[in-house]
Write a protein that holds these residues in place. Structure first.
Motif, PDB file in Angstrom:
ATOM      1  N   LEU A 107      -2.299   5.552   3.419  1.00 46.98           N
ATOM      2  CA  LEU A 107      -2.559   4.177   3.848  1.00 46.98           C
ATOM      3  C   LEU A 107      -4.048   3.861   3.770  1.00 46.98           C
ATOM      4  O   LEU A 107      -4.445   2.794   3.276  1.00 46.98           O
ATOM      5  CB  LEU A 107      -2.040   3.985   5.275  1.00 46.98           C
ATOM      6  CG  LEU A 107      -2.231   2.601   5.899  1.00 46.98           C
ATOM      7  CD1 LEU A 107      -1.508   1.531   5.088  1.00 46.98           C
ATOM      8  CD2 LEU A 107      -1.727   2.602   7.349  1.00 46.98           C
ATOM      9  N   LEU A 159       7.193   2.737   9.334  1.00 52.11           N
ATOM     10  CA  LEU A 159       6.813   3.344   8.061  1.00 52.11           C
ATOM     11  C   LEU A 159       7.961   4.139   7.438  1.00 52.11           C
ATOM     12  O   LEU A 159       8.296   3.945   6.281  1.00 52.11           O
ATOM     13  CB  LEU A 159       5.593   4.252   8.245  1.00 52.11           C
ATOM     14  CG  LEU A 159       4.253   3.552   8.492  1.00 52.11           C
ATOM     15  CD1 LEU A 159       3.179   4.552   8.892  1.00 52.11           C
ATOM     16  CD2 LEU A 159       3.823   2.765   7.258  1.00 52.11           C
ATOM     17  N   ALA A 288       0.645  -1.528   5.656  1.00 47.56           N
ATOM     18  CA  ALA A 288       1.640  -0.551   6.104  1.00 47.56           C
ATOM     19  C   ALA A 288       3.043  -1.017   5.735  1.00 47.56           C
ATOM     20  O   ALA A 288       3.888  -0.219   5.306  1.00 47.56           O
ATOM     21  CB  ALA A 288       1.525  -0.345   7.615  1.00 47.56           C
TER      22      ALA A 288
END
Length: 296
Positions: A107, A159, A288
């Motif tokens: 990320l 996620l 994200a």
């Protein structure tokens, strides 16, 4: 008043006047004077004092909630003004559970490719520590479990769903197995994460629900230690799929899926709830979301 609120927050966090002063880079007399001035301004005693720190008064507990909000709002104002002048810039501090560090790294790398004026600090912490760091404004965001412990009022972005694998050496008797059941680990030589890690608590509950007696002979808060132990040949560990595949790549290790009725747990980005978020944190939440969608 803002600097005095920061002093108050530091004292509440450290539980010690000397350590609080040191964390702020000021002397203890300066800290004591600032706290006294804050109490005079608010008209209440905030901290029990004796020869040492004695905790917060009831009024101090209430004031701490406001102090964190005001300090957070002030930091957000600075971020907004920096965005107006320079676009997305500054430093983002992220604390991640050890098994999600690969996601934190990816990320951050994707984000800085798009926004080169943003810098990252990534720390490995337990889920409980992450929530405390968010409360104390020590980090801007965390990557942790979203569905396994009370989180309070936060913004979240899922996620991935955590799935478990057994990791063993290529010479292990288990290496040829296509899959394993949790029951197959009963009585085996296990090395696992320490019990303060939420991942370990989840694994323990899976064992208990199936009546499995599984005891870790070696425990560590480092996944590197677990893999180094397994490389000796006669140990097994249980890790989430993503971190297991990353750590085992290029090594003489085998990854074996675990079958059985075990609930999956969601891991995601966690940030203090604010409306609106700072521009850089809002973009991090969006990134994200994009990363999660790309990996499905």
């Amino acid at each position: 008043m803002l600097d005095k609120l920061e002093m108050f927050i530091a004292v509440a966090k450290e539980g010690h006047f000397g350590r609080a002063a040191q964390s702020l880079g000021i002397t203890q007399p300066t800290l004591s004077t600032g706290l006294k001035q804050l109490e005079d301004q608010l008209g209440v005693q905030l901290v029990f004092r004796g020869s040492r720190y004695g905790g917060l008064t009831p009024e101090g507990q209430t004031a701490l909630v406001w102090a964190r909000k005001i300090a957070g709002d002030a930091r957000q104002l600075k971020e907004e003004m920096r965005f107006k002048r320079h676009g997305l810039s500054g430093r983002l501090r992220i604390a991640a559970i050890p098994t999600a560090l690969t996601w934190a790294a990816e990320l951050a790398a994707i984000f800085t490719d798009k926004h080169p004026n943003v810098r990252f600090t990534i720390l490995s912490r337990t889920s409980v520590e992450i929530l405390s760091m968010l409360d104390n404004l020590d980090v801007d965001a965390g990557i942790s479990y979203l569905d396994n412990e009370p989180m309070g009022r936060v913004s979240t972005e899922p996620l991935y769903e955590e799935r478990y694998l057994v990791v063993c050496s290529a010479s292990s008797p288990f290496a040829a197995k296509k899959s394993l059941r949790w029951q197959d680990l009963d009585g085996q030589k296990l090395c696992l994460l320490t019990p303060d890690m939420q991942n370990r608590r989840i694994i323990n509950r899976n064992f208990e629900s199936l009546g499995v007696t599984a005891e870790a002979t070696i425990e560590s808060n480092s996944t590197v230690v677990l893999l180094a132990t397994i490389a000796r040949g006669d140990w097994l560990t249980v890790l989430p799929e993503d971190i297991a595949r990353f750590l085992a790549e290029g090594k003489a290790l085998k990854l074996i899926p675990l079958s059985g009725q075990t609930p999956e747990h969601t891991v995601g980005l966690v940030a203090p709830y604010r409306e609106p978020h700072t521009p850089v944190l809002e973009e991090l939440l969006r990134e994200a979301r994009r990363l999660s969608a790309a990996k499905r």
